[in-house]
Every structure is written in structure tokens, then in C-alpha cells.
Design an enzyme around this catalytic site. Sequence first.
Site, mmCIF file in Angstrom:
data_model
loop_
_atom_site.group_PDB
_atom_site.id
_atom_site.type_symbol
_atom_site.label_atom_id
_atom_site.label_comp_id
_atom_site.label_asym_id
_atom_site.label_seq_id
_atom_site.Cartn_x
_atom_site.Cartn_y
_atom_site.Cartn_z
ATOM 1 N N ASP A 12 0.872 -1.182 0.000
ATOM 2 C CA ASP A 12 0.000 0.000 0.000
ATOM 3 C C ASP A 12 0.905 1.226 0.000
ATOM 4 O OD1 ASP A 12 -2.416 1.573 0.335
ATOM 5 O OD2 ASP A 12 -1.837 1.881 2.411
ATOM 6 N N SER A 13 0.279 2.396 -0.136
ATOM 7 C CA SER A 13 1.057 3.634 -0.094
ATOM 8 C C SER A 13 1.547 3.950 1.321
ATOM 9 C CB SER A 13 0.191 4.794 -0.591
ATOM 10 O OG SER A 13 -0.964 4.916 0.224
ATOM 11 N N TYR A 44 -1.007 8.252 -2.703
ATOM 12 C CA TYR A 44 -1.112 7.826 -4.098
ATOM 13 C C TYR A 44 -2.342 8.446 -4.766
ATOM 14 C CZ TYR A 44 2.327 3.956 -3.898
ATOM 15 O OH TYR A 44 3.472 3.191 -3.816
ATOM 16 N N GLY A 45 -3.320 8.755 -3.922
ATOM 17 C CA GLY A 45 -4.651 9.104 -4.431
ATOM 18 C C GLY A 45 -4.731 10.301 -5.338
ATOM 19 N N CYS A 75 -4.251 -1.583 -1.872
ATOM 20 C CA CYS A 75 -4.432 -0.160 -2.091
ATOM 21 C C CYS A 75 -5.439 -0.034 -3.230
ATOM 22 C CB CYS A 75 -3.093 0.458 -2.483
ATOM 23 S SG CYS A 75 -3.220 2.166 -3.034
ATOM 24 N N ASN A 76 -6.516 0.674 -2.969
ATOM 25 C CA ASN A 76 -7.548 0.808 -4.013
ATOM 26 C C ASN A 76 -7.031 1.582 -5.212
ATOM 27 O OD1 ASN A 76 -10.533 0.047 -2.877
ATOM 28 N ND2 ASN A 76 -9.145 0.612 -1.233
ATOM 29 N N THR A 77 -6.236 2.628 -4.938
ATOM 30 C CA THR A 77 -5.756 3.467 -6.038
ATOM 31 C C THR A 77 -4.855 2.644 -6.959
ATOM 32 O OG1 THR A 77 -5.747 5.241 -4.395
ATOM 33 C CG2 THR A 77 -4.748 5.725 -6.526
ATOM 34 N N GLU A 154 -3.116 9.030 8.504
ATOM 35 C CA GLU A 154 -1.656 8.918 8.640
ATOM 36 C C GLU A 154 -1.155 9.718 9.848
ATOM 37 O OE1 GLU A 154 0.893 7.397 6.487
ATOM 38 O OE2 GLU A 154 -0.639 6.311 5.355
ATOM 39 N N THR A 187 -8.026 1.756 1.582
ATOM 40 C CA THR A 187 -7.678 0.863 2.692
ATOM 41 C C THR A 187 -7.357 1.629 3.989
ATOM 42 O OG1 THR A 187 -5.445 0.741 1.779
ATOM 43 C CG2 THR A 187 -6.939 -1.082 1.285
ATOM 44 N N HIS A 188 -7.216 2.944 3.901
ATOM 45 C CA HIS A 188 -7.045 3.729 5.121
ATOM 46 C C HIS A 188 -8.378 3.905 5.875
ATOM 47 C CE1 HIS A 188 -3.186 4.870 3.360
ATOM 48 N NE2 HIS A 188 -2.876 5.557 4.437
HETATM 49 N N1 DGL Z 1 -4.778 3.419 0.922
HETATM 50 C C1 DGL Z 1 -4.770 3.718 -0.451
HETATM 51 C C2 DGL Z 1 -6.010 3.345 -1.187
HETATM 52 O O1 DGL Z 1 -6.610 2.377 -0.819
HETATM 53 C C3 DGL Z 1 -4.159 4.979 -0.911
HETATM 54 C C4 DGL Z 1 -4.262 6.200 -0.113
HETATM 55 C C5 DGL Z 1 -3.358 7.230 -0.713
HETATM 56 O O2 DGL Z 1 -2.151 6.991 -0.701
HETATM 57 O O3 DGL Z 1 -3.842 8.243 -1.241
HETATM 58 O O4 DGL Z 1 -6.375 3.947 -2.180
#
Ligand code: DGL
Length: 273
Positions: A12-13, A44-45, A75-77, A154, A187-188
Site C-alpha cells: 500500500d502507499s 497515491y490518491g 491499495c484501491n488506487t 496517517e 484501505t485507510h
Molecule cells: N490506501 C490507499 C487506497 O486504498 C491509498 C491512499 C493514498 O495513498 O492516497 O487507495
Amino acid sequence: MLNKNAPIGVFDSGVGGLTVVKEIMHQIPNERIVYFGDTARVPYGSKSKETITKYSRQIVRFLQMQNVKAIVVACNTASAYALDEIEKETDIPMIGVVKPGAKVAAETTQNGKIGVIGTEGTVNSRIYSQYIKELNPKVSVIGKACPLFVPLVEEGLLQDPVTDEIAKRYLSELIDIDIDTLVLGCTHYPLIRSTVGRTMGENVTLVNPAYETARELKELLEKRELLNEEPVKLGDEKYRFFVSDSSEKFKRFANSIIKYGILSAKTINIEEY
Ligand code: DGL
């Protein structure tokens, strides 16, 4: 040749993917895990598809060097932007979090109105809508990007009036259109599940894709005869954690999410991969 005793790679990020790790530890406790959190390059978003694909490719190379037998894109992104491309580049089976989440959402809704909250990247990709409609074309899927949720998580502001206030602002439009199901499409977000749940009210079911992801991972390992049947002792390098920035903050945070198993986190230079 992939080996049963090899670890599962998860990335994940940042710390968000630990919500998926927790579920994997719970559902398939005999598995070793190597986790990578890209803490130097989070979030990452808000980044482009090209950048996320490049980052994901580097992480996959790093995980390959740890001889993983499967990779979970927690990570969804990265699942939205990079999974299709990077899974073609390796023989290691790979699973993301979006398809499993979409499946649960499509099965859960009663009134056919599903909300998806996630990063700008995930929401703009409309990937949840695409997968949910493949399963049930009659539902409507409304996405809402919540970019401030990731830095709030975070920073550890999991139970904080600031998080409550931001949640009210982001979620009011989803409340107004009467959704009955809300996908935590980042996932956050399970880490602020109670705030989101309180804001949405008890008539809205929250979907955390982590549970279904771990279930599908188990199924995938079974099918490929890669499930580890032998118990592994905790100290035996069972769970290993790597990050791309200072590990102290990550370690503290990780230990508050996963109550055992994080003995250390090692910083690596991911740009080298
Ligand atoms: N936790 C990540 C997700 O599921 C990314 C969050 C991020 O880095 O912006 O998309």
C-alpha cells in the site's frame, strides 16, 4: 516454481494496507507476510495513473526479490490504476481490493443505491461502478473523493473532532441521496470506520473490502495448491515490514492496528527497484 512456505507480499502507499494484513492474519494464520508501505511517496490518491503504475512496478520487483508466492495490492488506487498492467508482467498470482469490494457491495444493497468513498484516483477511475454494474446493472453507484481522510489517518487522528467535521462535509451529499450501502474504497478508511458509520447513520451498511479480499486470497491459494498448512512460529520472520521512509512512526502506528507481530520495520530505497 512457487512454494507453499513462501510469504505473501502485500503493499500500500502507507499504513492503510495494514487493515488488509490484519484480515489475512486472521483468516489464514499459517501464512508468512511481507508488507511494503510506500511511506515516502504517500499519498497515491492524487497522483497520475502513470506514476502509480511506475511505483507499483517497483514494489512488485522488490516483493519478487523476497520470493513471494502471491501479491495483494492492498491499495484501491493502485488496484484501480495499475493492477491490470502489472499482473500481466509476472507469473506471481495477484489480487487487488476493488473487485472483492465491488462484489460485496452488489450483494449488500437493498435499494440499489451504493456510495463509494475513496481517493480522487479511485473515484475518478469509476472502477467500482464498472465492476458493481457488471454484477448488477440496475444499481446506481455514486462516488465521492475524500482526499483529506488519508492524511488524517496517517496523522493518527482516528477519533478527533476535526475528522468528524471533515466526514460531515464529505458525506452529506451521500446521505441526501439516500444510499443504503457505502464502500470504504480506500484501505485507510476502515481505521475511521466508527466516524464514517456515525456520520452515515445506522441505515447505511459499510463495506470494508478487506474481509472479502482475504477470503478470495485464501481461495486463490487453495486453487493453486499454495496454501501453507504448516503453522509458522511468530518470531520466525513470519511477518516482515518494509517502508520507504522513516520506520519509527510506521512501527508505532502498525503496532496499534495489529496487536502482535510487528517486531521491526525496515527502511529501503524503493527507487532502486
Ligand atoms: N490506501 C490507499 C487506497 O486504498 C491509498 C491512499 C493514498 O495513498 O492516497 O487507495
